[in-house]
Design a protein around this motif. Structure first.
Motif, PDB file in Angstrom:
ATOM      1  N   GLU A  44       0.932  -1.287   0.060  1.00 54.25           N
ATOM      2  CA  GLU A  44      -0.012  -0.119  -0.060  1.00 54.25           C
ATOM      3  C   GLU A  44       0.859   1.348  -0.119  1.00 54.25           C
ATOM      4  OE1 GLU A  44       1.382   0.204   4.046  1.00 54.25           O
ATOM      5  OE2 GLU A  44       0.787  -1.720   2.811  1.00 54.25           O
ATOM      6  N   ASP A  45       2.119   1.157   0.368  1.00 55.39           N
ATOM      7  CA  ASP A  45       3.111   2.056   0.248  1.00 55.39           C
ATOM      8  C   ASP A  45       4.602   2.007  -0.002  1.00 55.39           C
ATOM      9  OD1 ASP A  45       4.417   4.612   0.677  1.00 55.39           O
ATOM     10  OD2 ASP A  45       4.002   4.825   2.893  1.00 55.39           O
ATOM     11  N   VAL A  46       4.548   1.490  -1.358  1.00 54.24           N
ATOM     12  CA  VAL A  46       5.819   0.910  -1.983  1.00 54.24           C
ATOM     13  C   VAL A  46       6.838   1.880  -1.767  1.00 54.24           C
ATOM     14  CG1 VAL A  46       5.544   1.616  -4.365  1.00 54.24           C
ATOM     15  CG2 VAL A  46       6.651  -0.369  -3.732  1.00 54.24           C
ATOM     16  N   HIS A  47       6.640   3.193  -1.770  1.00 56.56           N
ATOM     17  CA  HIS A  47       7.621   4.183  -1.536  1.00 56.56           C
ATOM     18  C   HIS A  47       8.455   4.165  -0.149  1.00 56.56           C
ATOM     19  CE1 HIS A  47       8.979   8.460  -0.604  1.00 56.56           C
ATOM     20  NE2 HIS A  47       9.937   8.115  -1.410  1.00 56.56           N
ATOM     21  N   ALA A  48       7.518   4.068   0.926  1.00 56.36           N
ATOM     22  CA  ALA A  48       8.093   3.833   2.180  1.00 56.36           C
ATOM     23  C   ALA A  48       8.862   2.517   2.255  1.00 56.36           C
ATOM     24  CB  ALA A  48       7.151   3.889   3.532  1.00 56.36           C
ATOM     25  N   ALA A  49       8.397   1.428   1.490  1.00 56.39           N
ATOM     26  CA  ALA A  49       8.950   0.161   1.759  1.00 56.39           C
ATOM     27  C   ALA A  49      10.166  -0.029   1.149  1.00 56.39           C
ATOM     28  CB  ALA A  49       8.129  -1.041   1.182  1.00 56.39           C
ATOM     29  N   HIS A  73       1.599  -4.236   7.698  1.00 57.99           N
ATOM     30  CA  HIS A  73       1.439  -4.374   6.388  1.00 57.99           C
ATOM     31  C   HIS A  73       2.611  -5.399   5.700  1.00 57.99           C
ATOM     32  CE1 HIS A  73      -2.443  -2.206   7.073  1.00 57.99           C
ATOM     33  NE2 HIS A  73      -1.526  -1.187   7.175  1.00 57.99           N
ATOM     34  N   ALA A  74       3.676  -5.232   6.217  1.00 61.21           N
ATOM     35  CA  ALA A  74       4.880  -5.615   5.600  1.00 61.21           C
ATOM     36  C   ALA A  74       5.218  -7.008   5.344  1.00 61.21           C
ATOM     37  CB  ALA A  74       5.990  -4.725   6.039  1.00 61.21           C
ATOM     38  N   PRO A  75       4.597  -7.823   6.004  1.00 59.92           N
ATOM     39  CA  PRO A  75       5.038  -9.272   5.756  1.00 59.92           C
ATOM     40  C   PRO A  75       4.940  -9.848   4.430  1.00 59.92           C
ATOM     41  CG  PRO A  75       3.742  -9.071   7.774  1.00 59.92           C
ATOM     42  CD  PRO A  75       3.812  -7.637   7.142  1.00 59.92           C
ATOM     43  N   VAL A  76       4.058  -9.314   3.541  1.00 60.04           N
ATOM     44  CA  VAL A  76       4.171  -9.689   2.085  1.00 60.04           C
ATOM     45  C   VAL A  76       5.372  -9.430   1.161  1.00 60.04           C
ATOM     46  CG1 VAL A  76       3.041  -7.372   1.277  1.00 60.04           C
ATOM     47  CG2 VAL A  76       2.571  -9.471  -0.076  1.00 60.04           C
ATOM     48  N   LEU A  77       6.173  -8.353   1.945  1.00 57.90           N
ATOM     49  CA  LEU A  77       7.323  -7.939   1.089  1.00 57.90           C
ATOM     50  C   LEU A  77       8.448  -9.190   1.593  1.00 57.90           C
ATOM     51  CD1 LEU A  77       7.721  -4.398   2.290  1.00 57.90           C
ATOM     52  CD2 LEU A  77       7.091  -4.957   0.197  1.00 57.90           C
ATOM     53  N   ALA A  78       8.232 -10.000   2.295  1.00 60.13           N
ATOM     54  CA  ALA A  78       9.201 -11.049   2.618  1.00 60.13           C
ATOM     55  C   ALA A  78       8.716 -12.385   2.000  1.00 60.13           C
ATOM     56  CB  ALA A  78       9.245 -11.333   4.100  1.00 60.13           C
ATOM     57  N   SER A  79       7.876 -12.153   0.941  1.00 57.00           N
ATOM     58  CA  SER A  79       7.062 -13.289   0.438  1.00 57.00           C
ATOM     59  C   SER A  79       7.735 -13.418  -0.849  1.00 57.00           C
ATOM     60  CB  SER A  79       5.623 -13.299   0.445  1.00 57.00           C
ATOM     61  OG  SER A  79       5.117 -14.182  -0.400  1.00 57.00           O
ATOM     62  N   ARG A  80       8.067 -14.859  -1.097  1.00 58.01           N
ATOM     63  CA  ARG A  80       8.583 -15.306  -2.535  1.00 58.01           C
ATOM     64  C   ARG A  80       7.246 -14.949  -3.532  1.00 58.01           C
ATOM     65  NH1 ARG A  80       9.679 -20.209   0.175  1.00 58.01           N
ATOM     66  NH2 ARG A  80       7.995 -21.045  -0.933  1.00 58.01           N
ATOM     67  N   ASP A  86       5.956  -4.682  -7.689  1.00 56.07           N
ATOM     68  CA  ASP A  86       5.730  -3.762  -6.483  1.00 56.07           C
ATOM     69  C   ASP A  86       7.242  -3.257  -6.405  1.00 56.07           C
ATOM     70  OD1 ASP A  86       3.344  -4.547  -5.293  1.00 56.07           O
ATOM     71  OD2 ASP A  86       3.976  -6.613  -5.282  1.00 56.07           O
ATOM     72  N   ALA A  87       7.194  -2.054  -7.124  1.00 59.77           N
ATOM     73  CA  ALA A  87       8.339  -1.323  -7.185  1.00 59.77           C
ATOM     74  C   ALA A  87       8.147   0.146  -7.423  1.00 59.77           C
ATOM     75  CB  ALA A  87       9.119  -1.671  -8.628  1.00 59.77           C
ATOM     76  N   LEU A  88       8.827   1.128  -6.801  1.00 62.26           N
ATOM     77  CA  LEU A  88       8.762   2.431  -6.956  1.00 62.26           C
ATOM     78  C   LEU A  88       9.254   2.810  -8.452  1.00 62.26           C
ATOM     79  CD1 LEU A  88       8.160   5.048  -5.491  1.00 62.26           C
ATOM     80  CD2 LEU A  88      10.370   5.088  -4.685  1.00 62.26           C
ATOM     81  N   ALA A  89       8.486   3.950  -8.916  1.00 56.09           N
ATOM     82  CA  ALA A  89       8.919   4.139 -10.321  1.00 56.09           C
ATOM     83  C   ALA A  89      10.428   4.524 -10.340  1.00 56.09           C
ATOM     84  CB  ALA A  89       8.350   5.465 -10.803  1.00 56.09           C
ATOM     85  N   SER A  90      11.305   4.140 -11.296  1.00 53.53           N
ATOM     86  CA  SER A  90      12.541   4.134 -11.575  1.00 53.53           C
ATOM     87  C   SER A  90      13.742   3.354 -10.635  1.00 53.53           C
ATOM     88  CB  SER A  90      13.204   5.590 -11.598  1.00 53.53           C
ATOM     89  OG  SER A  90      13.125   6.195 -10.402  1.00 53.53           O
TER      90      SER A  90
END
Length: 150
Positions: A44-49, A73-80, A86-90
């Protein structure tokens, strides 16, 4: 605890926090200086992540012991199963940034309760990420610790 302990100075480099290790850094210094990144932001906040993952990588480059703790909300970031979308532009995808930080030595822990709420099973965590309650992570800390939250 002095937030600047073990750091000669901080500077911003094109918007990215860079931590300069005190000179000269000994093996003992490295073992006693830790940055703990509490990452609560997820898709939901890929910039902060993204900022958390990039800062963690930068801290490792500067010789800091680095821990990433994914909760809320961050556990999904550690998922295969995390998408390359799920990326910030550039910037590189969050999953690549996490892999890069882990390859440099970042320790990764994920809140089991938050995993359950987010529907993330332990079996889908990236290799090297471990479910752990925050207190278990805090119990491992020694020496100078700086805690950052994203």
């Amino acid at each position: 605890m002095d937030a600047g302990a073990g750091v000669r100075h901080r500077r911003l480099d094109r918007g990215r926090l860079r931590l300069a290790p005190k000179q000269p850094a000994t093996a003992e210094d490295v073992l006693q200086r830790t940055l703990l990144f509490n990452v609560t932001s997820g898709q939901e906040d890929v910039h902060a992540a993204t900022m958390a993952l990039m800062a963690a990588s930068n801290s490792l480059d500067a010789g800091w012991s680095t821990i990433l703790y994914f909760d809320v909300h961050a556990p999904v970031l550690a998922s295969r199963n995390l998408s390359n979308n799920d990326a910030l532009a550039s910037e590189r995808p969050a999953k690549e940034l996490l892999a890069a930080a882990m390859s440099k030595g970042a320790k990764v822990f994920v809140c089991p309760h938050c995993m359950q709420v987010a529907g993330v099973e332990a079996e889908v965590l990236v290799e090297g990420a471990n479910p752990a309650a925050l207190q278990a992570v805090l119990d491992q800390l020694r020496g100078d610790v700086i805690f950052l939250s994203y």
